[in-house]
Design an enzyme around this catalytic site. Structure first.
Site, short mmCIF file in Angstrom:
data_model
loop_
_atom_site.label_atom_id
_atom_site.label_comp_id
_atom_site.label_asym_id
_atom_site.label_seq_id
_atom_site.Cartn_x
_atom_site.Cartn_y
_atom_site.Cartn_z
N ASP A 99 105.14 12.05 38.10
CA ASP A 99 105.10 10.89 37.70
C ASP A 99 103.47 10.38 37.45
O ASP A 99 102.61 11.02 38.02
CB ASP A 99 105.70 9.77 38.68
CG ASP A 99 105.29 9.96 40.18
OD1 ASP A 99 104.99 11.15 40.54
OD2 ASP A 99 105.08 9.16 40.62
N HIS B 165 93.40 8.54 41.39
CA HIS B 165 93.92 7.22 40.99
C HIS B 165 92.58 6.28 40.40
O HIS B 165 92.59 5.13 40.69
CB HIS B 165 94.48 6.68 42.25
CG HIS B 165 95.64 7.03 42.74
ND1 HIS B 165 96.68 6.25 43.58
CD2 HIS B 165 96.04 8.19 42.72
CE1 HIS B 165 97.54 7.07 43.82
NE2 HIS B 165 97.29 8.31 43.24
N GLU C 224 106.65 10.42 43.06
CA GLU C 224 105.80 10.26 44.24
C GLU C 224 104.84 9.22 44.57
O GLU C 224 104.72 8.94 45.70
CB GLU C 224 104.86 11.69 44.10
CG GLU C 224 104.18 12.15 45.37
CD GLU C 224 102.92 11.25 45.77
OE1 GLU C 224 102.75 11.00 46.92
OE2 GLU C 224 102.21 10.84 44.68
N GLU C 225 104.63 8.41 43.63
CA GLU C 225 103.41 7.50 43.72
C GLU C 225 104.06 6.02 43.87
O GLU C 225 103.30 4.97 44.20
CB GLU C 225 102.88 7.26 42.06
CG GLU C 225 101.95 8.57 41.77
CD GLU C 225 100.73 8.66 42.48
OE1 GLU C 225 100.46 8.08 43.56
OE2 GLU C 225 100.01 9.59 41.91
ZN LIG Z 1 98.83 9.93 43.54
ZN LIG Z 2 99.39 12.91 43.63
#
Ligand SMILES: [Zn+2]
Ligand SMILES: [Zn+2]
Length: 399
Positions: free
Chosen positions: A80, A365, A138-139
């Site tokens: 993702d 990020h 995952e995020e």
């Molecule tokens: Zn991340």
């Molecule tokens: Zn990651």
């Protein structure tokens, strides 16, 4: 199976790695919405000739067995992206506004597909089963690992050990980082509302100033980590948002704060969770206000199986050189839901160098985050080497 050299991978698969990475990077999808990414993975697996099944709605489990029965090793590749507007200026930047692969999950997916390509081609040279967990979400908590486990990814055949390679922009290509024991932190969230009473800014005694309460709270909070938990235990409290007030001459009646708490030990986690509320209560009591408080537990700290970490550290360095593994002294305070896999089967999470020497590297990020495409071949070589090492390791599957 003999180790596949980085040079061989470069000669055979470099074009595939770059093209696959660029396709995924240009077409990022947010957590829980990875339908096109899932479709792309399924299409690639069909082309390579690998059995697969959809899991956790937008995830995929790919499975391949070698010449003879043996152990089962799982590698997690998350798929993702993040709600970030890309600002790298790369000619293969995201084509979806406001969505970006800024954590390298496009690189994880790419190497997963390349590793399966090699395992398929050399099917007669190894024994056992390999599962690649193309994990969605995952995020965004509660994450995609949990539903994939609930849907049985660790069973039939039972997974004996698991690995995960995560991009790291601060390590050079060819360098990997791991440590035995705790590798990543508990990642919890806090949501706080300080409730006062609005009024005229010139007569604060008639109201209760929520901004004044928030100011005391925010500065007081850092005393929890510096004075009330052991200096030898890791702890971080960061507030990411603070919102309150409407205009300059109105006393603010309500402030909302959100943040994250990162710890390694459960006792430190519990202590911070309770002391945040003690502080809130004492400050709002002093002012005559009130509060709302939510401490939301997220991903648990990730534990690297000490023996297997040692096996992989030695094996990678003896194959790819002394400089290929950095054993870090301290855990990272970031988190990952691979920790849920690691809580079920002996596992190793490692960082994979994807930094560039020619330009500035930005953290995960960040809108400028980029993956050095020269690093992809190292991810394939080391990932594949670790999988085959574990397939052959006598310490795996004993429990
Ligand atoms: Zn991340
Ligand atoms: Zn990651």
């Amino acid at each position: 199976m003999e180790t596949i050299s980085v040079q061989w991978i470069e000669e055979r698969l470099d074009g595939y790695l770059r093209d696959t990475y660029k396709h995924l990077h240009m077409n990022p999808e947010l957590s829980k919405e990875e339908t096109n990414t899932q479709g792309f993975i399924q299409q690639e697996l069909d082309r390579i000739g690998i059995t697969h099944r959809a899991m956790a709605k937008t995830g995929v489990c790919a499975e391949i067995s070698g010449a003879n029965p043996g152990k089962t090793i799982l590698m997690r590749c998350d798929i993702d992206a993040l709600p970030i507007e890309e600002d790298t200026g790369l000619d293969y930047s995201s084509t979806t506004k406001g969505v970006m692969h800024a954590c390298g999950h496009d690189a994880h997916t790419t190497i997963g597909l390349a590793i399966l390509t090699i395992l398929k081609e050399r099917k007669n040279e190894w024994n056992g089963t390999v599962k690649i967990m193309f994990q969605p979400t995952e995020e965004a908590q509660p994450g995609g690992a949990k539903p994939m486990i609930e849907e049985g990814i660790l069973e039939n055949p039972k997974v004996d050990a698991a690995i995960c390679l995560h991009t790291n922009p601060f390590l050079a290509p060819g360098v990997f980082e791991m440590k035995p024991g705790y590798m990543l932190a508990n990642t919890d969230r806090v949501y706080i509302t300080l409730i006062g009473k609005g009024g005229h800014a010139a007569a604060p005694q008639q109201g209760i100033d929520a901004i004044a309460m928030a100011g005391q709270f925010v500065t007081g909070v850092q005393n929890i980590v510096s004075r009330q938990t052991s200096p030898l235990d890791n702890g971080v409290i960061t507030f990411g948002t603070i919102k309150g007030g409407t205009t300059s001459n109105v006393l603010c009646g309500r402030v909302e704060i959100s943040g994250t708490v990162r710890t390694i030990k459960t006792e430190t986690q519990d202590k911070i969770a309770s002391q945040l509320e003690v502080l809130l209560r004492s400050i709002t009591d002093f002012w005559g206000g009130s509060y709302e408080y939510t401490f939301s537990k997220g991903y648990p700290a990730s534990w690297n199986h000490p023996e297997l970490t040692d096996v992989l550290t030695k094996s990678v360095t003896s194959t790819f050189g002394d400089q290929s593994v950095v054993v870090n002294e301290h855990p990272y305070m970031s988190g990952d839901d691979f920790s849920i896999v690691a809580s079920k089967v002996p596992s190793v999470f490692m960082y994979w160098g994807t930094g560039s020497s020619e330009k500035e590297n930005f953290p995960w990020h960040n809108a400028h985050y980029h993956v050095n495409l020269d690093a992809l071949k190292y991810g394939v070589a080391t990932g594949l080497h670790c999988i085959t090492e574990l397939l052959e390791c006598e310490k795996v599957g004993q429990a």
